[in-house]
Design a protein around this motif. Structure first.
Motif, PDB file in Angstrom:
ATOM      1  N   VAL A 534       0.827  -1.210   0.000  1.00 40.04           N
ATOM      2  CA  VAL A 534       0.000   0.000   0.000  1.00 40.04           C
ATOM      3  C   VAL A 534       0.859   1.257   0.000  1.00 40.04           C
ATOM      4  CG1 VAL A 534      -1.700   1.307   1.337  1.00 40.04           C
ATOM      5  CG2 VAL A 534      -1.936  -1.169   1.115  1.00 40.04           C
ATOM      6  N   LEU A 535       1.984   1.227   0.714  1.00 45.80           N
ATOM      7  CA  LEU A 535       2.816   2.422   0.870  1.00 45.80           C
ATOM      8  C   LEU A 535       3.725   2.689  -0.320  1.00 45.80           C
ATOM      9  CD1 LEU A 535       3.955   2.116   4.596  1.00 45.80           C
ATOM     10  CD2 LEU A 535       2.240   3.664   3.655  1.00 45.80           C
ATOM     11  N   LEU A 536       4.038   1.693  -1.093  1.00 46.15           N
ATOM     12  CA  LEU A 536       5.057   1.838  -2.136  1.00 46.15           C
ATOM     13  C   LEU A 536       4.732   2.930  -3.161  1.00 46.15           C
ATOM     14  CD1 LEU A 536       7.746   0.514  -2.392  1.00 46.15           C
ATOM     15  CD2 LEU A 536       6.772  -1.175  -3.938  1.00 46.15           C
ATOM     16  N   PRO A 537       3.495   3.058  -3.667  1.00 47.36           N
ATOM     17  CA  PRO A 537       3.231   4.178  -4.585  1.00 47.36           C
ATOM     18  C   PRO A 537       3.447   5.537  -3.940  1.00 47.36           C
ATOM     19  CG  PRO A 537       1.497   2.521  -4.740  1.00 47.36           C
ATOM     20  CD  PRO A 537       2.323   2.152  -3.553  1.00 47.36           C
ATOM     21  N   VAL A 538       3.164   5.641  -2.639  1.00 50.58           N
ATOM     22  CA  VAL A 538       3.387   6.907  -1.945  1.00 50.58           C
ATOM     23  C   VAL A 538       4.878   7.204  -1.864  1.00 50.58           C
ATOM     24  CG1 VAL A 538       2.877   8.229   0.134  1.00 50.58           C
ATOM     25  CG2 VAL A 538       1.299   6.446  -0.620  1.00 50.58           C
ATOM     26  N   LEU A 563       9.245   9.352   7.339  1.00 54.75           N
ATOM     27  CA  LEU A 563       8.266   8.850   8.303  1.00 54.75           C
ATOM     28  C   LEU A 563       7.569   7.600   7.786  1.00 54.75           C
ATOM     29  CD1 LEU A 563       6.772   9.320  10.981  1.00 54.75           C
ATOM     30  CD2 LEU A 563       5.132  10.726   9.710  1.00 54.75           C
ATOM     31  N   LEU A 564       7.093   7.640   6.534  1.00 55.52           N
ATOM     32  CA  LEU A 564       6.408   6.472   5.983  1.00 55.52           C
ATOM     33  C   LEU A 564       7.378   5.325   5.714  1.00 55.52           C
ATOM     34  CD1 LEU A 564       3.854   8.141   3.550  1.00 55.52           C
ATOM     35  CD2 LEU A 564       3.478   7.275   5.857  1.00 55.52           C
ATOM     36  N   LEU A 565       8.615   5.651   5.393  1.00 49.70           N
ATOM     37  CA  LEU A 565       9.612   4.605   5.212  1.00 49.70           C
ATOM     38  C   LEU A 565       9.884   3.893   6.544  1.00 49.70           C
ATOM     39  CD1 LEU A 565      11.521   3.182   3.293  1.00 49.70           C
ATOM     40  CD2 LEU A 565      13.211   4.968   3.722  1.00 49.70           C
ATOM     41  N   ALA A 566       9.834   4.620   7.635  1.00 50.96           N
ATOM     42  CA  ALA A 566       9.978   3.991   8.951  1.00 50.96           C
ATOM     43  C   ALA A 566       8.832   3.026   9.212  1.00 50.96           C
ATOM     44  CB  ALA A 566      10.031   5.062  10.038  1.00 50.96           C
ATOM     45  N   GLY A 594      20.397  20.675  -3.129  1.00 53.46           N
ATOM     46  CA  GLY A 594      19.557  20.289  -2.006  1.00 53.46           C
ATOM     47  C   GLY A 594      19.027  18.879  -2.058  1.00 53.46           C
ATOM     48  N   VAL A 595      19.162  18.188  -3.216  1.00 56.20           N
ATOM     49  CA  VAL A 595      18.621  16.827  -3.320  1.00 56.20           C
ATOM     50  C   VAL A 595      19.354  15.884  -2.377  1.00 56.20           C
ATOM     51  CG1 VAL A 595      18.436  14.824  -4.850  1.00 56.20           C
ATOM     52  CG2 VAL A 595      17.699  17.071  -5.640  1.00 56.20           C
ATOM     53  N   ALA A 596      20.671  15.991  -2.319  1.00 57.02           N
ATOM     54  CA  ALA A 596      21.448  15.099  -1.456  1.00 57.02           C
ATOM     55  C   ALA A 596      21.053  15.270   0.009  1.00 57.02           C
ATOM     56  CB  ALA A 596      22.939  15.360  -1.639  1.00 57.02           C
ATOM     57  N   VAL A 597      20.842  16.519   0.432  1.00 56.06           N
ATOM     58  CA  VAL A 597      20.449  16.763   1.826  1.00 56.06           C
ATOM     59  C   VAL A 597      19.055  16.196   2.085  1.00 56.06           C
ATOM     60  CG1 VAL A 597      19.975  18.553   3.542  1.00 56.06           C
ATOM     61  CG2 VAL A 597      21.899  18.810   1.959  1.00 56.06           C
ATOM     62  N   SER A 598      18.146  16.391   1.149  1.00 59.40           N
ATOM     63  CA  SER A 598      16.793  15.861   1.326  1.00 59.40           C
ATOM     64  C   SER A 598      16.796  14.343   1.394  1.00 59.40           C
ATOM     65  CB  SER A 598      15.894  16.334   0.175  1.00 59.40           C
ATOM     66  OG  SER A 598      15.730  17.732   0.203  1.00 59.40           O
ATOM     67  N   MET A 599      17.588  13.707   0.540  1.00 57.26           N
ATOM     68  CA  MET A 599      17.683  12.254   0.598  1.00 57.26           C
ATOM     69  C   MET A 599      18.293  11.792   1.918  1.00 57.26           C
ATOM     70  SD  MET A 599      16.413  10.485  -1.814  1.00 57.26           S
ATOM     71  CE  MET A 599      15.749  10.629  -3.466  1.00 57.26           C
ATOM     72  N   LEU A 600      19.278  12.527   2.397  1.00 56.69           N
ATOM     73  CA  LEU A 600      19.883  12.183   3.680  1.00 56.69           C
ATOM     74  C   LEU A 600      18.838  12.275   4.799  1.00 56.69           C
ATOM     75  CD1 LEU A 600      22.452  11.458   5.236  1.00 56.69           C
ATOM     76  CD2 LEU A 600      22.905  13.906   5.482  1.00 56.69           C
ATOM     77  N   VAL A 601      18.000  13.300   4.745  1.00 53.86           N
ATOM     78  CA  VAL A 601      16.927  13.436   5.735  1.00 53.86           C
ATOM     79  C   VAL A 601      15.981  12.249   5.654  1.00 53.86           C
ATOM     80  CG1 VAL A 601      14.853  14.771   6.296  1.00 53.86           C
ATOM     81  CG2 VAL A 601      17.020  15.943   5.883  1.00 53.86           C
ATOM     82  N   ALA A 602      15.577  11.892   4.420  1.00 52.58           N
ATOM     83  CA  ALA A 602      14.607  10.810   4.248  1.00 52.58           C
ATOM     84  C   ALA A 602      15.111   9.490   4.806  1.00 52.58           C
ATOM     85  CB  ALA A 602      14.267  10.661   2.759  1.00 52.58           C
ATOM     86  N   VAL A 928       7.613  15.350  16.045  1.00 50.78           N
ATOM     87  CA  VAL A 928       8.394  16.380  15.350  1.00 50.78           C
ATOM     88  C   VAL A 928       8.454  16.091  13.854  1.00 50.78           C
ATOM     89  CG1 VAL A 928      10.705  17.358  15.083  1.00 50.78           C
ATOM     90  CG2 VAL A 928       9.744  17.014  17.374  1.00 50.78           C
ATOM     91  N   VAL A 929       8.741  14.849  13.492  1.00 55.26           N
ATOM     92  CA  VAL A 929       8.825  14.500  12.075  1.00 55.26           C
ATOM     93  C   VAL A 929       7.465  14.659  11.399  1.00 55.26           C
ATOM     94  CG1 VAL A 929       9.310  12.628  10.457  1.00 55.26           C
ATOM     95  CG2 VAL A 929      10.780  12.963  12.438  1.00 55.26           C
ATOM     96  N   SER A 930       6.393  14.299  12.098  1.00 54.03           N
ATOM     97  CA  SER A 930       5.054  14.466  11.531  1.00 54.03           C
ATOM     98  C   SER A 930       4.754  15.921  11.235  1.00 54.03           C
ATOM     99  CB  SER A 930       4.008  13.902  12.494  1.00 54.03           C
ATOM    100  OG  SER A 930       4.209  12.526  12.728  1.00 54.03           O
TER     101      SER A 930
END
Length: 960
Positions: A534-538, A563-566, A594-602, A928-930
């Motif tokens: 269910v989560l994979l398309p998101v 968050l959803l990956l967790a 900024g993509v690298a930083v965003s991926m690091l956050v994810a 916080v993440v939410s």
């Protein structure tokens, strides 16, 4: 000050005194005064009041009206105080005197006063009349045709956002309130009800006055033939407010609550108190989640300022006691219906979930009294029909309903049972409180006892079960049995910005939802795969935003992805490395700032949220290939061919024939012939091949269950779901080319028809096969307890039960504590030492060895030995021969023996304080993440939009 102008001779029975109040409004005041002095029915007296303006407003008033007609008051004076001061200086009114109230930013049409007085002549009970208000800048735009509120103080204008005036509301109607920007009120009625309340210096003072006028038995009307243009400078914060020290939003909210609470009768007040308390708390939370702390603080302080001063409220209610009970019957018909508030809240939440932010704007429900013939004319029926048509005409809704119907028919054998279980799913027992107790405990008396970390998916199920009124079975059924329609609507919504055409997305979503991975997960009871599916398309949609969206949206999407990956990792750990690899490759392929930083956050968020448990999994890498639930050899195909994996069939129970998904593969191959979207097609095929290769490796890898009692190949469902997302995106991109071929005619049209037929065969054949076969796997709707009732009823004080069951690989054992385990207990690892001792002792008992084995079991708190079906006669004879065991029951389906010697009841070690502290830290991190992942604030377009088709001078003024 003395004003001695005589009444105007045209209307001897009407005397009109116009009062214009200004406060730093010079940019609008000149036009307001010109409009006032050009009235076709001239006013009899004009008084200007300037509340400490610093922009020359007082000079403009003096220039237009003369110094004798202008009163200067302190800068902190409110609108109502200014009007009251003027009337006190004028002295008592006489005859048919009217007061016409104007703001410095409200310019009436030249015929406005005449039309208001004509409406007053038509209805002697009309004591307050107001014009139709249009926007100052875009003069086609409607602002008000009367105003009402609901019982929480929410303002309703009856208008859609940026609705143009096309005469749709024309006529004179009873309303609850009209604005003081153009309000015409009888002087005797003003004196009777006490005028504007000085405790309301700005905002909602007009509502309070009109409510009191109605309670006194008079009528309040909106006269749409009369027009005024209003800039709403205070509401839109186009000037600084000094009449109150509060923020405009806080002041408006406080006054709204105050007016409603002060004017409602006692019985309605009691319910409104509860409703407003709960509503304010909910709104505060929503504002915080939407990253609008200022609005959250305004809501909280506004509520506190009203309900924290009961004496002030009691005095206000006493002052309004006259006529309140009798007048409420008329007022209640003009209030917003209770259901409208809930519909507005649902609309805001939907807008928030769609990424538009939590927009705080006024309501859009009709503020005027409904026509007495509305139901006869079918207005309400037409509205309901329109809503129904919009809902059921939406392809996404139709898709969900169709998939839900297919699911209900296909799962007919497992729905409606007493207890869901079987395959990888342990029998679902207990409620939300049991899951919370399991998750928060630092030591678990499950099995042989352990202090290992509980898998975090237990907390996810606990939250969902709590929302579903404590029903764990309902939460599991929703995620597992409902994964097909949920995956369909997830794929449909997630591809909104990636795939053109709604019906193309319907095909993509239905094909994805009915893949063998989904039907296999349901048949085998694989809760982890169902959730990830269910989560994979998101994940795909959020990752696309991270890679291609503007920086702010990308960062917010990164927090949401993390968050959803967790959540997905908690159910199936393999999700994390697969997503991390694809994310790293995508960051290298799209080297934007900024993509690298965003991926690091994810990818840092799941590690932070799941750290103790994730470290426990990494310590035993084989657990990465497991998922929530039991790992059993019967649920996997040990010799799965690569061709099956290429057709997205992971093997095991619930698999349709391979040719069912052949149409999808054909559509993907056809996409290779396209000249457009080559980059996207290459990425899609790359993801698909990556998923298939990982699936091949996973299916060839033998892994051991959490507690080391089962060895079997891993199930490749999760990597095949990754492969499916890539293949479906590739296939969906052929839609535009197919349309071109169809329009071309000839052989191309035939080819286009063939491609469509092949593509649509996948969801249709999959749905048909699933309905025909039903859920034919080990999952059942009614399963028996693992611990027989006889053993469970006779166990007490933590006594344990040793459950033995035969398997092709040998005898398997499980130690349970007096009952069937709740969801999640089977996934908690037990220390190797005690487990090995019990394994050796169990093997000794069934082989006929002496009493040492029974003493080992007794030392670990085992009171009962249970052999599940099929009961092997040799095992039952061996157990009967043991002097330390007494048979309690024996049949073909189960055998139960009881240890006759004393047992050592296990003691619970003291709790680990770090465990509790981490859970609190984890809760804070989730919150916080939410908040960081939630859509942020968005300004109401009514407040800031500058129409581009305005004349140039007005557009420049709007920009300033």
């Amino acid at each position: 000050m003395s004003i001695t102008d005589p009444p105007h001779p045209q209307r001897p029975h009407h005397t009109v005194t116009a009062i214009v109040v200004s406060h730093d409004g010079s940019r609008w005041l000149r036009e307001t005064l010109e409009a006032l002095l050009r009235q076709t029915r001239p006013v009899d007296r004009v008084v200007g009041v300037d509340n400490g303006s610093r922009d020359g407003s007082a000079a403009l008033l003096t220039e237009a009206l003369g110094s004798r007609a202008v009163l200067t008051l302190p800068r902190s004076t409110g609108f109502g105080e200014a009007v009251t001061e003027v009337l006190d200086r004028l002295g008592p009114g006489g005859g048919r005197e009217w007061i016409w109230l104007l703001h410095d930013d409200s310019a009436p049409d030249v015929h406005a006063l005449r039309l208001l007085l004509e409406a007053a002549d038509e209805d002697p009970k009309a004591a307050v009349l107001g014009p139709k208000l249009r926007d100052w800048l875009d003069r086609r735009l409607l602002l008000e045709v009367g105003v009402t509120v609901d019982r929480t103080g929410r303002r309703d204008t009856g208008l859609e956002a940026r609705e143009f005036d096309q005469g749709q509301y024309d006529g004179t109607r009873d309303v609850l309130s009209v604005s003081t920007a153009g309000m015409l009120i009888r002087r005797d009625v003003w004196d009777e009800v006490g005028g504007l309340d000085p405790a309301l210096p700005l905002f909602r003072d007009d509502l309070d006055l009109c409510w009191r006028v109605r309670n006194a038995g008079y009528r309040v009307q909106n006269v749409t033939r009369a027009i005024a243009w209003h800039a709403e400078a205070a509401t839109r914060r186009r000037r600084r407010i000094t009449a109150s020290g509060d923020h405009p939003r806080r002041l408006d909210r406080r006054n709204a609550l105050f007016v409603v609470m002060a004017n409602l009768p006692l019985r309605q007040l009691l319910w409104a108190l509860v409703r407003n308390a709960v509503g304010s708390l909910l709104r505060t939370v929503l504002f915080l989640v939407a990253k609008q702390p200022a609005n959250a603080l305004d809501e909280f302080l506004a509520f506190g300022s009203v309900f924290g001063h009961p004496i002030r409220m009691i005095k206000a209610r006493r002052a309004r006691a006259k006529g309140r009970g009798q007048g409420y019957a008329a007022v209640s018909r003009l209030l917003t219906p209770p259901g409208a508030g809930y519909r507005r809240l649902v609309g805001r939440v939907q807008n928030y979930l769609a990424g538009g932010g939590f927009v705080e704007s006024e309501g859009r429900h009709h503020a005027m009294a409904a026509s007495p013939h509305a139901q006869e004319d079918g207005e309400e029926l037409l509205t309901d029909a329109g809503v129904t048509q919009r809902v059921f005409g939406n392809p996404g809704v139709l898709l969900f309903l169709a998939l839900a119907l297919v699911t209900l028919v296909a799962e007919r054998a497992v729905t409606g049972g007493a207890r869901l279980g079987g395959g990888a799913l342990v029998p679902v027992i207990g409620g939300a409180s049991d899951l919370w107790e399991l998750y928060r405990a630092s030591y678990h008396q499950v099995g042989l006892g352990t202090d290992a970390w509980v898998p975090p998916y237990v907390a996810v199920l606990a939250v969902l079960s709590t929302v579903l009124f404590g029903k764990t079975w309902l939460a599991v059924s929703l995620l597992l049995l409902g994964c097909v329609p949920l995956a369909g609507i997830s794929a449909y919504a997630a591809t909104r910005s990636m795939i053109p055409g709604r019906w193309t997305r319907v095909w993509l979503a239905s094909s994805y939802a009915l893949l063998p991975v989904a039907t296999g997960a349901v048949a085998a009871g694989r809760l982890g795969t169902a959730v990830v599916f269910v989560l994979l398309p998101v994940y795909a949609a959020l990752a696309t935003t991270v890679l291609t969206g503007e920086r702010r949206r990308a960062r917010r999407a990164a927090w949401g992805l993390g968050l959803l990956l967790a959540v997905g990792t908690a159910f199936a750990p393999l999700v994390y490395p697969l997503t991390a690899i694809l994310g790293a490759l995508a960051a290298l392929a799209f080297p934007r700032r900024g993509v690298a930083v965003s991926m690091l956050v994810a990818f840092a968020v799941p590690v932070a949220l799941l750290f103790p448990w994730l470290a426990q999994v990494v310590a035993d890498p084989g657990q990465l290939l497991l998922e929530a639930g039991l790992h059993q050899p019967a649920l996997v195909d040990p010799a799965l061919p690569a061709g099956s994996l290429l057709l997205l069939s992971p093997g095991g129970p619930g698999m349709p024939p391979l040719w069912v998904t052949g149409g999808l593969l054909a559509a993907c191959l056809a996409a290779l012939l396209m000249r457009r979207n080559r980059m996207v097609i290459a990425v899609g095929w790359g993801v698909a091949l990556f998923g298939v290769l990982v699936a091949i490796l996973v299916s060839r890898t033998t892994v051991t269950s959490i507690n080391g009692d089962v060895e079997a190949p891993a199930w490749p469902g999760v990597p095949l779901a990754f492969a499916a997302t890539g293949m479906l995106v590739v296939a969906a991109l052929t839609a535009d080319r197919v349309v071109e071929f169809r329009a071309a005619g000839g052989l191309r049209r035939v080819a286009a028809f063939g491609v469509v037929l092949v593509a649509f065969s996948t969801p249709l054949l999959a749905a048909g096969m699933w309905i025909a076969k039903g859920v034919d796997g080990p999952l059942r709707g009614t399963v028996r307890d693992v611990v027989p009732a006889l053993a469970a009823d006779n166990s007490a004080g933590g006594e344990r039960t040793l459950v033995l069951r035969a398997s092709p690989g040998g005898l398997l054992f499980t130690v349970l504590r007096g009952r069937t385990p709740v969801v999640g207990e089977a996934d908690i690892p037990v220390p190797d030492g005690p487990r090995e001792l019990v394994r050796v002792a169990a093997a000794g008992l069934v082989s006929g060895r002496g009493g040492d084995d029974a003493r080992v079991l007794a030392a670990h708190g085992v009171r009962f030995v249970v052999v599940t079906a099929p009961v092997d006669p040799e095992i039952s004879h061996a157990l009967d021969s043991q002097p330390s065991l007494a048979r309690m029951s024996l049949s073909r389906s189960v055998g139960i023996w009881r240890l006759t010697q004393p047992i050592a009841l296990p003691a619970t070690p003291p709790g680990d304080p770090w465990h509790g502290r981490w859970l609190w830290a984890q809760a804070v991190l989730v919150l916080v993440v939410s908040v960081l992942a939630a859509p942020g604030s968005r300004t109401d377009p009514d407040e800031t939009a500058v129409p581009q088709d305005l004349p140039e001078p007005r557009r420049e003024l709007a920009a300033r």
